[in-house]
Design a protein around this motif. Structure first.
Motif, PDB file in Angstrom:
ATOM      1  N   MET A   1      -0.540 118.560 -10.572  1.00 26.63           N
ATOM      2  CA  MET A   1       0.093 119.512  -9.694  1.00 26.63           C
ATOM      3  C   MET A   1       1.596 119.489  -9.930  1.00 26.63           C
ATOM      4  O   MET A   1       2.149 118.490 -10.354  1.00 26.63           O
ATOM      5  N   ARG A   2       2.204 120.600  -9.646  1.00 24.43           N
ATOM      6  CA  ARG A   2       3.645 120.725  -9.822  1.00 24.43           C
ATOM      7  C   ARG A   2       4.311 120.582  -8.461  1.00 24.43           C
ATOM      8  O   ARG A   2       3.937 121.254  -7.503  1.00 24.43           O
ATOM      9  N   VAL A   3       5.301 119.704  -8.383  1.00 19.72           N
ATOM     10  CA  VAL A   3       6.006 119.448  -7.135  1.00 19.72           C
ATOM     11  C   VAL A   3       7.476 119.776  -7.335  1.00 19.72           C
ATOM     12  O   VAL A   3       8.128 119.229  -8.228  1.00 19.72           O
ATOM     13  N   MET A   4       7.985 120.681  -6.511  1.00 23.73           N
ATOM     14  CA  MET A   4       9.395 121.048  -6.552  1.00 23.73           C
ATOM     15  C   MET A   4      10.123 120.276  -5.466  1.00 23.73           C
ATOM     16  O   MET A   4       9.622 120.164  -4.341  1.00 23.73           O
ATOM     17  N   LEU A  18       8.508 117.631 -10.396  1.00 22.54           N
ATOM     18  CA  LEU A  18       7.656 116.543 -10.871  1.00 22.54           C
ATOM     19  C   LEU A  18       6.294 117.134 -11.225  1.00 22.54           C
ATOM     20  O   LEU A  18       5.824 118.052 -10.559  1.00 22.54           O
ATOM     21  N   THR A  19       5.686 116.607 -12.252  1.00 15.96           N
ATOM     22  CA  THR A  19       4.301 116.926 -12.553  1.00 15.96           C
ATOM     23  C   THR A  19       3.506 115.673 -12.261  1.00 15.96           C
ATOM     24  O   THR A  19       3.734 114.633 -12.873  1.00 15.96           O
ATOM     25  N   ILE A  20       2.598 115.776 -11.302  1.00 16.50           N
ATOM     26  CA  ILE A  20       1.852 114.609 -10.847  1.00 16.50           C
ATOM     27  C   ILE A  20       0.414 114.714 -11.332  1.00 16.50           C
ATOM     28  O   ILE A  20      -0.271 115.697 -11.064  1.00 16.50           O
ATOM     29  N   GLU A  21      -0.002 113.707 -12.061  1.00 18.52           N
ATOM     30  CA  GLU A  21      -1.354 113.659 -12.605  1.00 18.52           C
ATOM     31  C   GLU A  21      -2.315 112.915 -11.682  1.00 18.52           C
ATOM     32  O   GLU A  21      -3.520 113.023 -11.833  1.00 18.52           O
ATOM     33  N   ALA A  22      -1.786 112.157 -10.730  1.00 16.75           N
ATOM     34  CA  ALA A  22      -2.630 111.375  -9.818  1.00 16.75           C
ATOM     35  C   ALA A  22      -3.500 112.313  -8.987  1.00 16.75           C
ATOM     36  O   ALA A  22      -3.090 113.417  -8.648  1.00 16.75           O
ATOM     37  N   GLU A  23      -4.692 111.854  -8.656  1.00 18.90           N
ATOM     38  CA  GLU A  23      -5.583 112.625  -7.798  1.00 18.90           C
ATOM     39  C   GLU A  23      -5.232 112.320  -6.349  1.00 18.90           C
ATOM     40  O   GLU A  23      -5.499 111.234  -5.849  1.00 18.90           O
ATOM     41  N   LEU A  24      -4.613 113.280  -5.710  1.00 23.81           N
ATOM     42  CA  LEU A  24      -4.174 113.137  -4.326  1.00 23.81           C
ATOM     43  C   LEU A  24      -4.864 114.228  -3.515  1.00 23.81           C
ATOM     44  O   LEU A  24      -4.563 115.407  -3.681  1.00 23.81           O
ATOM     45  N   PRO A  25      -5.803 113.854  -2.655  1.00 22.12           N
ATOM     46  CA  PRO A  25      -6.633 114.853  -1.982  1.00 22.12           C
ATOM     47  C   PRO A  25      -5.947 115.658  -0.882  1.00 22.12           C
ATOM     48  O   PRO A  25      -6.357 116.778  -0.593  1.00 22.12           O
ATOM     49  N   THR A  26      -4.893 115.101  -0.273  1.00 17.03           N
ATOM     50  CA  THR A  26      -4.256 115.773   0.859  1.00 17.03           C
ATOM     51  C   THR A  26      -2.736 115.674   0.777  1.00 17.03           C
ATOM     52  O   THR A  26      -2.188 114.853   0.032  1.00 17.03           O
ATOM     53  N   GLY A  65      -4.004 122.792  -9.320  1.00 19.21           N
ATOM     54  CA  GLY A  65      -3.107 123.885  -9.683  1.00 19.21           C
ATOM     55  C   GLY A  65      -2.116 124.276  -8.608  1.00 19.21           C
ATOM     56  O   GLY A  65      -1.340 125.214  -8.790  1.00 19.21           O
ATOM     57  N   ASP A  66      -2.102 123.565  -7.491  1.00 23.55           N
ATOM     58  CA  ASP A  66      -1.209 123.918  -6.390  1.00 23.55           C
ATOM     59  C   ASP A  66       0.255 123.755  -6.766  1.00 23.55           C
ATOM     60  O   ASP A  66       0.627 122.862  -7.519  1.00 23.55           O
ATOM     61  N   GLU A  67       1.070 124.644  -6.207  1.00 19.48           N
ATOM     62  CA  GLU A  67       2.523 124.530  -6.311  1.00 19.48           C
ATOM     63  C   GLU A  67       3.009 123.961  -4.987  1.00 19.48           C
ATOM     64  O   GLU A  67       2.738 124.534  -3.933  1.00 19.48           O
ATOM     65  N   ILE A  68       3.704 122.854  -5.061  1.00 19.19           N
ATOM     66  CA  ILE A  68       4.098 122.129  -3.854  1.00 19.19           C
ATOM     67  C   ILE A  68       5.611 122.014  -3.796  1.00 19.19           C
ATOM     68  O   ILE A  68       6.250 121.738  -4.808  1.00 19.19           O
TER      69      ILE A  68
END
Length: 77
Positions: A1-4, A18-26, A65-68
């Motif tokens: 996921m992409r984190v701004m 940041l591009t986060i590869e970890a599986e974070l459910p919430t 694929g969420d933009e955060i």
């Protein structure tokens, strides 16, 4: 996921995104992960999170694929 990151958060992480590869459910899991990776974030009194351009609660589910956006406390006058 992409984190701004915005405001002080981009200073704490020394990055705008940041591009986060970890599986974070919430959103709550993401916030906990960020605090572990960037301890300076623990000093902030509140952090808002937007998922796909809408503010999200800690129990909001995340998808790869969420933009955060991480929005730190704001001050102004």
């Amino acid at each position: 996921m992409r984190v701004m990151l915005f405001g002080i958060m981009k200073d704490i992480a020394a990055a705008r995104t940041l591009t986060i590869e970890a599986e974070l459910p919430t959103v709550g899991a993401l916030k906990k992960w960020l605090m572990q990776q960037y301890p300076g974030m623990q000093q902030l009194r509140a952090v808002m999170v937007a998922v796909n351009k809408a503010y999200a609660a800690d129990d909001t589910a995340l998808s790869p694929g969420d933009e955060i956006a991480i929005i730190p406390p704001l001050s102004g006058g």
